[in-house]
Design a protein around this motif. Structure first.
Motif, PDB file in Angstrom:
ATOM      1  N   PHE A  23      17.285  33.598  -6.368  1.00 35.23           N
ATOM      2  CA  PHE A  23      16.968  35.098  -6.060  1.00 35.23           C
ATOM      3  C   PHE A  23      15.526  34.981  -5.575  1.00 35.23           C
ATOM      4  CE2 PHE A  23      14.474  38.423  -8.168  1.00 35.23           C
ATOM      5  CZ  PHE A  23      15.194  39.483  -7.402  1.00 35.23           C
ATOM      6  N   ILE A  24      14.621  34.193  -5.845  1.00 37.12           N
ATOM      7  CA  ILE A  24      13.072  34.231  -5.563  1.00 37.12           C
ATOM      8  C   ILE A  24      13.121  33.946  -3.941  1.00 37.12           C
ATOM      9  CG2 ILE A  24      10.994  33.513  -5.743  1.00 37.12           C
ATOM     10  CD1 ILE A  24      11.332  33.718  -8.836  1.00 37.12           C
ATOM     11  N   ALA A  25      13.975  32.788  -3.528  1.00 36.20           N
ATOM     12  CA  ALA A  25      13.901  32.427  -2.119  1.00 36.20           C
ATOM     13  C   ALA A  25      14.218  33.642  -1.336  1.00 36.20           C
ATOM     14  CB  ALA A  25      14.567  31.173  -2.121  1.00 36.20           C
ATOM     15  N   GLY A  26      15.217  34.206  -1.830  1.00 35.69           N
ATOM     16  CA  GLY A  26      16.028  35.382  -1.073  1.00 35.69           C
ATOM     17  C   GLY A  26      14.850  36.389  -0.850  1.00 35.69           C
ATOM     18  N   GLU A  27      14.141  36.624  -1.909  1.00 39.72           N
ATOM     19  CA  GLU A  27      13.067  37.712  -1.856  1.00 39.72           C
ATOM     20  C   GLU A  27      12.003  37.474  -0.761  1.00 39.72           C
ATOM     21  OE1 GLU A  27      13.023  41.153  -3.863  1.00 39.72           O
ATOM     22  OE2 GLU A  27      15.157  40.600  -3.706  1.00 39.72           O
ATOM     23  N   ILE A  28      11.773  36.218  -0.981  1.00 43.57           N
ATOM     24  CA  ILE A  28      10.615  35.673  -0.147  1.00 43.57           C
ATOM     25  C   ILE A  28      10.885  35.806   1.250  1.00 43.57           C
ATOM     26  CG2 ILE A  28       9.256  33.648   0.606  1.00 43.57           C
ATOM     27  CD1 ILE A  28       8.918  32.889  -2.369  1.00 43.57           C
TER      28      ILE A  28
END
Ligand SMILES: Nc1ncnc2c1ncn2[C@@H]1O[C@H](COP(=O)(O)OP(=O)(O)O)[C@@H](O)[C@H]1O
Ligand SMILES: Cc1cn([C@H]2C[C@H](O)[C@@H](COP(=O)(O)OP(=O)(O)O)O2)c(=O)[nH]c1=O
Length: 205
Positions: free
Chosen positions: A187-192
């Motif tokens: 999730f965080i990789a996608g947001e970054i």
């Protein structure tokens, strides 16, 4: 673009950062951390271990931040790199008011003033949140604990973090740290990635 990862001890930051290195390798991010990106960080660790007075400790964390910005963050942002920091200024705003409670009349305001005029605001901050008892269960019993790593302190630190996030919703993304490790990281990789794409489209001020 400057991304910061925040959360109480045991929230899963180190685990997340290790996985982000793999998931975001193609973007060639610069991974860094506070305290400890420069030798000033070693004095901070010593101050914590020796329980120096809270003002000394807070100022050392701030000195570490200044050295971090000067030697690592600013040069990397100048080269348009993606920078991801494990802890940053919000760690001060969440932890030190607990330690400085009763020492100063308004610790958060004091800490904010010290950062004014030179600190660099992150573009995005991911805050890992979980029940305190789960964070404490996750702490390694073999590892020597910093004095922050106690349930009563962490409870107040997390409350401070949540207040910071509520006051700045356009920067903070609050993430449920009880989710499966891989789910949190993806999730965080996608947001970054989404943030990196939109910052490339944005004209520079
Ligand atoms: N999402 C997760 N679910 C379950 N356990 C986790 C999760 N993330 C981390 N852990 C475990 O919790 C412990 C503390 O994680 P760590 O990444 O060291 O936290 P921090 O760096 O925030 O102190 C480690 O044993 C790690 O494997
Ligand atoms: C950056 C920072 C960390 N801290 C605290 C959080 C941690 O309990 C401790 C050390 O940070 P950290 O190195 O992230 O912890 P660990 O040893 O688990 O990798 O310092 C502050 O109190 N203020 C700060 O500004």
């Amino acid at each position: 673009m400057l991304i910061t990862i925040e959360g109480i001890d045991g929230s899963g930051k180190s685990t997340l950062l290790a996985r982000l290195r793999e998931l975001l390798a193609d973007l060639d991010p610069l991974f860094t951390r506070e305290p400890g990106a420069t030798w000033v960080g070693e004095s901070v660790r010593r101050a914590i271990a020796e329980r120096m007075d809270p003002i000394t400790e807070a100022l050392l964390f701030c000195a570490d931040h200044a050295a971090h910005i000067d030697t690592v963050i600013r040069p990397a942002l100048g080269e348009e790199r993606l920078v991801i920091s494990d802890r940053y200024a919000d760690s001060r705003f969440a932890y030190q008011p607990v330690v400085l409670d009763g020492v100063l009349p308004d610790p958060l305001q004091w800490l904010r003033r010290i950062h004014e005029g030179w600190s660099i605001r992150p573009d995005l901050t991911f805050l890992l949140v979980l029940p305190i008892e789960d964070a404490v269960k996750r702490l390694d019993p073999e590892k020597k604990r910093e004095y922050f790593e106690n349930a009563a302190i962490l409870e107040r630190v997390q409350e401070n973090y949540l207040n910071l996030a509520a006051a700045d919703p356009s920067r903070f993304v609050v993430v449920d740290a009880l989710l499966e490790k891989e789910e949190v990281a993806r999730f965080i990789a996608g947001e970054i990635r989404a943030g990196a794409r939109s910052s490339r489209r944005r004209p520079r001020a």
